[in-house]
Design a protein around this motif. Structure first.
Motif, short mmCIF file in Angstrom:
data_model
loop_
_atom_site.label_atom_id
_atom_site.label_comp_id
_atom_site.label_asym_id
_atom_site.label_seq_id
_atom_site.Cartn_x
_atom_site.Cartn_y
_atom_site.Cartn_z
N SER A 1 -14.31 -18.46 58.06
CA SER A 1 -14.00 -16.97 57.65
C SER A 1 -14.80 -16.07 57.45
O SER A 1 -14.95 -14.88 58.04
CB SER A 1 -12.86 -17.05 56.84
OG SER A 1 -12.44 -15.78 56.53
N ALA A 2 -15.93 -16.25 56.70
CA ALA A 2 -16.85 -15.34 56.11
C ALA A 2 -17.82 -15.08 57.19
O ALA A 2 -18.14 -13.91 57.44
CB ALA A 2 -17.64 -15.72 54.92
N TYR A 3 -18.38 -16.27 57.86
CA TYR A 3 -19.45 -15.66 58.93
C TYR A 3 -18.76 -15.04 60.22
O TYR A 3 -19.37 -13.87 60.70
CB TYR A 3 -19.82 -17.09 59.55
CG TYR A 3 -20.91 -17.93 59.08
CD1 TYR A 3 -21.51 -17.26 57.68
CD2 TYR A 3 -20.71 -19.25 58.76
CE1 TYR A 3 -22.47 -17.97 57.13
CE2 TYR A 3 -21.67 -20.15 58.13
CZ TYR A 3 -22.45 -19.47 57.25
OH TYR A 3 -23.36 -20.24 56.57
N ASN A 4 -17.45 -15.20 60.25
CA ASN A 4 -16.64 -14.45 61.22
C ASN A 4 -16.76 -12.92 60.80
O ASN A 4 -16.66 -12.07 61.70
CB ASN A 4 -15.44 -15.06 61.66
CG ASN A 4 -14.81 -14.47 62.83
OD1 ASN A 4 -15.18 -14.39 63.84
ND2 ASN A 4 -13.87 -13.65 62.76
N ASN A 5 -16.17 -12.80 59.61
CA ASN A 5 -16.25 -11.41 59.08
C ASN A 5 -17.53 -10.52 59.33
O ASN A 5 -17.39 -9.48 59.69
CB ASN A 5 -15.95 -11.21 57.46
CG ASN A 5 -14.35 -11.75 57.42
OD1 ASN A 5 -13.50 -12.21 58.31
ND2 ASN A 5 -14.18 -12.18 56.27
N LEU A 6 -18.64 -11.37 58.96
CA LEU A 6 -19.90 -10.48 59.05
C LEU A 6 -20.20 -10.30 60.58
O LEU A 6 -20.82 -9.25 60.90
CB LEU A 6 -20.96 -11.31 58.47
CG LEU A 6 -21.14 -11.58 56.86
CD1 LEU A 6 -21.96 -12.54 56.53
CD2 LEU A 6 -21.09 -10.28 56.39
N ALA A 7 -20.09 -11.15 61.42
CA ALA A 7 -20.09 -10.91 62.81
C ALA A 7 -19.54 -9.75 63.39
O ALA A 7 -20.07 -8.88 64.18
CB ALA A 7 -19.85 -12.29 63.64
N GLU A 8 -18.04 -9.77 63.03
CA GLU A 8 -17.27 -8.42 63.25
C GLU A 8 -17.87 -7.20 62.62
O GLU A 8 -17.98 -6.17 63.56
CB GLU A 8 -15.95 -8.69 62.78
CG GLU A 8 -15.01 -7.59 63.01
CD GLU A 8 -13.66 -7.88 62.40
OE1 GLU A 8 -12.77 -6.98 62.45
OE2 GLU A 8 -13.44 -8.60 62.07
N ALA A 9 -18.51 -7.04 61.43
CA ALA A 9 -18.99 -5.95 60.97
C ALA A 9 -20.36 -5.56 61.70
O ALA A 9 -20.33 -4.53 61.95
CB ALA A 9 -19.41 -6.20 59.38
N TYR A 10 -21.02 -6.48 62.12
CA TYR A 10 -22.50 -6.14 62.64
C TYR A 10 -22.17 -5.87 64.14
O TYR A 10 -22.67 -4.89 64.70
CB TYR A 10 -23.29 -7.28 62.75
CG TYR A 10 -24.07 -7.94 61.44
CD1 TYR A 10 -24.85 -6.70 60.82
CD2 TYR A 10 -23.80 -8.83 60.82
CE1 TYR A 10 -25.53 -7.04 59.84
CE2 TYR A 10 -24.53 -9.08 59.52
CZ TYR A 10 -25.42 -8.33 59.01
OH TYR A 10 -26.01 -8.50 58.07
N HIS A 11 -21.14 -6.25 64.80
CA HIS A 11 -20.66 -5.88 66.20
C HIS A 11 -20.21 -4.30 66.01
O HIS A 11 -20.52 -3.47 66.91
CB HIS A 11 -19.51 -6.64 66.66
CG HIS A 11 -19.20 -6.60 68.17
ND1 HIS A 11 -18.22 -7.14 68.76
CD2 HIS A 11 -19.80 -5.66 69.06
CE1 HIS A 11 -18.15 -6.58 70.11
NE2 HIS A 11 -19.22 -5.87 70.28
N LYS A 12 -19.59 -4.16 65.24
CA LYS A 12 -18.97 -2.84 65.08
C LYS A 12 -20.10 -1.61 64.96
O LYS A 12 -19.73 -0.47 65.24
CB LYS A 12 -17.81 -2.57 63.90
CG LYS A 12 -16.65 -3.18 64.31
CD LYS A 12 -15.50 -3.01 63.27
CE LYS A 12 -14.18 -3.59 63.48
NZ LYS A 12 -13.25 -3.59 62.21
N THR A 13 -21.08 -2.05 64.34
CA THR A 13 -21.97 -1.19 63.97
C THR A 13 -23.33 -1.11 65.01
O THR A 13 -24.44 -0.95 64.79
CB THR A 13 -22.65 -1.43 62.46
OG1 THR A 13 -22.94 -2.71 62.19
CG2 THR A 13 -21.48 -0.88 61.73
N ASN A 14 -23.10 -1.97 66.28
CA ASN A 14 -24.05 -2.11 67.16
C ASN A 14 -25.25 -2.77 66.76
O ASN A 14 -26.36 -2.83 67.44
CB ASN A 14 -24.25 -0.74 67.71
CG ASN A 14 -23.31 -0.12 68.63
OD1 ASN A 14 -22.34 -1.08 69.13
ND2 ASN A 14 -23.21 1.23 68.76
N GLN A 15 -25.24 -3.52 65.81
CA GLN A 15 -26.35 -4.63 65.50
C GLN A 15 -26.13 -5.96 66.38
O GLN A 15 -25.57 -6.89 65.38
CB GLN A 15 -26.63 -4.81 64.08
CG GLN A 15 -26.74 -3.36 63.36
CD GLN A 15 -27.22 -3.60 61.90
OE1 GLN A 15 -28.31 -4.23 61.60
NE2 GLN A 15 -26.42 -2.83 61.01
N ILE A 16 -26.20 -6.08 67.45
CA ILE A 16 -25.80 -6.95 68.24
C ILE A 16 -26.55 -8.35 68.06
O ILE A 16 -25.84 -9.54 67.85
CB ILE A 16 -25.92 -6.70 69.73
CG1 ILE A 16 -25.27 -5.32 70.22
CG2 ILE A 16 -25.50 -7.85 70.55
CD1 ILE A 16 -23.94 -5.40 69.71
#
Length: 678
Positions: free
Chosen positions: A161-176
């Protein structure tokens, strides 16, 4: 009595809400237990089962009862766990206010018993909510701090869950790159815990991110992996989403057979499941494939259907793709006027999407110390209230203060008197300087007036010529981008000429007015038909009205005005342009005129956004330079209405406005007129 009530609730839930054998068994066991910590633990197990089966109403009911029982028993762990489950339920309902309140209560209970894992679970959940709300710093601090504990103890479910949360946050801010890194971490953990849904989601996310980075072969690889993992019965929406995306990736390499295979399957699948989002993606991709294969009629049918769906479901990203494909389609068919229409829509939508604010992602996030030292939270002793008996000292102090104040006033008076003579002499000298300064100010004022005339002229040119010049530029862009040939462009020359003539005529009027201002001449009134002016100025905004889907009603009538025609044309152009600027889709603009007491009363009314009461007085004030953006972010100089007021008053007229916010505005112009002629 309380036990009987609990038993009744449990039996009711057993009869109505039970979902499987385990829930039934727990419900029966719970009904016969005494009110102690064992009953709390069993109740928490039942809540967990209900939550897993998404029976949130019953889970919340049991969580509230468990929380009360834990409080009565002074069982802190039970209070922490029940509050945590309530927060999870509120999160599922998107009730973030109550969710955060329950998470904070749960964390405080866990802190009391120094339960590290409990605190970490709460912090990770808070991190997810804050990231979704756009509070990235706070969200990351909680998630990263929780991950430290999860990784230390290797808690796989929580890490997923935690890794997925961070992946989502980085995606939203274009840090692909960072998003891909944490998606891979989440994928690895989800494989270990055999989380099939999580594996599919992470695999699909990785494919999308590689596509964004233009690494299309890798994108194809992971889309195909995700497709193989899908269940045909339970993952229908995901299949409908992935099939057109996979077909589009193959289309980038001109592998038409594979693209056709996946797009055909996607089209059939999305039609059967009535998945409009998937159907829209498929039709756009299919239209692109048909264009590449020169199947023009098929492409036209597919793109028109996609256009209708995109408007119905308001998918701006796919609508932008559809505009681009329509430009290519109509250019291929030789329908250059339509291609020009689609190009205008493409640029406007693209600009509006580009202007959307992207969240700023914080750097160098400091991890939180989740386990606080409770011993440091000591209460401060309240200061004791001091009491005094009777004492003469305060009276003595007051007398001394009064004496000092009197002495200060005397000193101030003497000082002021010595300055008075000095000030009197300075006043005489200032009076002499004032005479000299007034002459300089008069000359300066004249220069400022001349400069204002120049500023007004430039603002009009910027304000009123923009539409004509933009239209001409759009035609030239079509030629520059090789969307049409030079021979085909020559066919559009009459329309270009008409736009150029409109711009030339407007510029000629503006220069005449500017010349009269610079030479300080009176207006040159003449008798002219105001209805003809309306028709000319309405024609200039036809394209803008069509683009914004505004209804224009012409209630004007033949009538003659006695005024400077060039000046009146500038005023009418400004008011009509403003009405279009501040109107939305479906709004109505009405233009009319009538005879009132021997004078002509002109009205330009719209049902647009309206003007706040506090801004109405700023509209006609030159020194305010007041301006606002239009309904499609159109910009202005803030001087258009000031210029209109000057021109109307030069012709012995008046201008005013009546407006209500979200209802509309109505501008009035009163001008002298001669008797109507047949």
């Amino acid at each position: 009595m309380k036990q009987l009530f609990t038993l009744a609730v449990c039996l009711l839930s057993f009869a109505v809400f039970s979902q499987n054998e385990k829930i039934d068994k727990l419900t029966v066991q719970l009904a016969y237990l005494n009110a102690d910590s064992t009953k709390v633990k069993l109740s928490l197990a039942l809540i967990d089962e209900l939550y897993a089966h998404k029976d949130y109403s019953m889970a919340l009911l049991y969580a509230n009862e468990t929380s009360k029982l834990s409080e009565d028993l002074n069982y802190t762990k039970g209070q922490a766990e029940s509050c945590y489950y309530k927060a999870l339920i509120f999160t599922e309902r998107n009730d973030y206010y109550n969710a955060l309140d329950c998470y904070n209560k749960s964390r405080n209970f866990y802190l009391k018993i120094r339960d590290t894992l409990g605190i970490a679970r709460v912090s990770n959940s808070i991190g997810l909510i804050e990231i979704r709300r756009g509070n990235y710093t706070l969200g990351l601090q909680n998630s990263l701090s929780a991950i430290d504990i999860f990784e230390e103890k290797y808690l796989q479910d929580e890490l997923s869950s935690a890794y997925n949360n961070l992946a989502e946050a980085y995606h939203k801010t274009n840090q692909i790159d960072k998003s891909i890194e944490f998606n891979f971490k989440a994928l690895e953990v989800r494989k270990l815990i055999n989380d099939s849904n999580g594996i599919i989601q992470s695999t699909k996310n990785i494919a999308e991110l590689y596509s964004f980075l233009k690494e299309h072969r890798k994108s194809i690889e992971y889309y195909e992996k995700a497709l193989k993992l899908l269940d045909s019965k339970t993952d229908q929406d995901l299949r409908g989403e992935i099939l057109p995306k996979l077909g589009s990736e193959y289309l980038r390499f001109n592998e038409y057979d594979k693209a056709l295979h996946y797009l055909s399957e996607g089209l059939k699948y999305n039609r059967e499941n009535q998945n409009n989002q998937g159907l829209l993606r498929t039709l756009n991709a299919f239209g692109n494939l048909s264009l590449k294969q020169k199947k023009i009629k098929l492409a036209e049918s597919q793109l028109n259907e996609a256009y209708t769906i995109a408007n119905n479901i308001d998918n701006k990203t796919e609508l932008l793709k559809n505009y681009k494909l329509h430009i290519e389609l109509d250019s291929t068919l030789g329908y250059f006027q339509r291609a020009f229409y689609w190009q205008n829509r493409f640029y406007k939508l693209r600009d509006s999407l580009n202007k959307a604010d992207e969240p700023v992602f914080p750097k160098n996030i400091e991890h939180l110390n989740l386990i606080e030292d409770q011993s440091e939270n000591k209460l401060l002793d309240k200061p004791k209230q001091l009491t005094f008996g009777y004492s003469p000292y305060p009276l003595y102090v007051a007398i001394v203060i009064i004496i000092l104040l009197v002495l200060l006033l005397i000193f101030s008076y003497l000082k002021t008197k010595s300055h008075y003579t000095e000030l009197k002499q300075q006043k005489i000298e200032l009076a002499e300087e004032k005479v000299k300064t007034e002459a300089i100010l008069e000359h300066t004022h004249h220069l400022e007036e001349v400069n204002q005339v120049k500023d007004k002229l430039f603002s009009i040119v910027s304000h009123d010529l923009k539409d004509s010049i933009s239209s001409i530029k759009a035609f030239l862009d079509l030629l520059n981008e090789d969307s049409i040939t030079k021979e085909e462009f020559f066919e559009l020359i009459p329309e270009l000429s008409e736009n150029a003539n409109n711009a030339s005529s407007l510029l000629y009027n503006l220069l005449n007015w500017s010349k009269s201002q610079m030479q300080n001449l009176e207006p040159k009134p003449e008798l002219f038909n105001i209805q003809e002016v309306f028709q000319i100025k309405m024609a200039l905004v036809e394209q803008k009205i069509e683009d914004k889907q505004i209804i224009l009603i012409d209630e004007s009538q033949r009538d003659f005005i006695y005024a400077d025609k060039s000046m009146v044309e500038i005023v009418i152009q400004n008011l009509i342009t403003n009405a279009v600027k501040f109107s939305k889709k479906g709004d109505v603009i009405t233009i009319s005129n009538q005879d009132v007491n021997g004078r002509s009363l002109i009205s330009i009314e719209d049902t647009g956004v309206g003007i706040p009461k506090e801004n109405i007085n700023k509209l006609f004030a030159a020194h305010k330079n007041f301006t606002t953006t239009g309904t499609q972010n159109e910009k202005g100089t803030g001087l258009g209405l000031t210029i209109a007021k000057d021109l109307v008053e030069l012709n012995n007229g008046k201008i005013w406005v009546e407006s209500t916010v979200n209802v509309g505005s109505k501008f009035f112009i009163e001008l002298p007129k001669a008797e109507s002629r047949a």
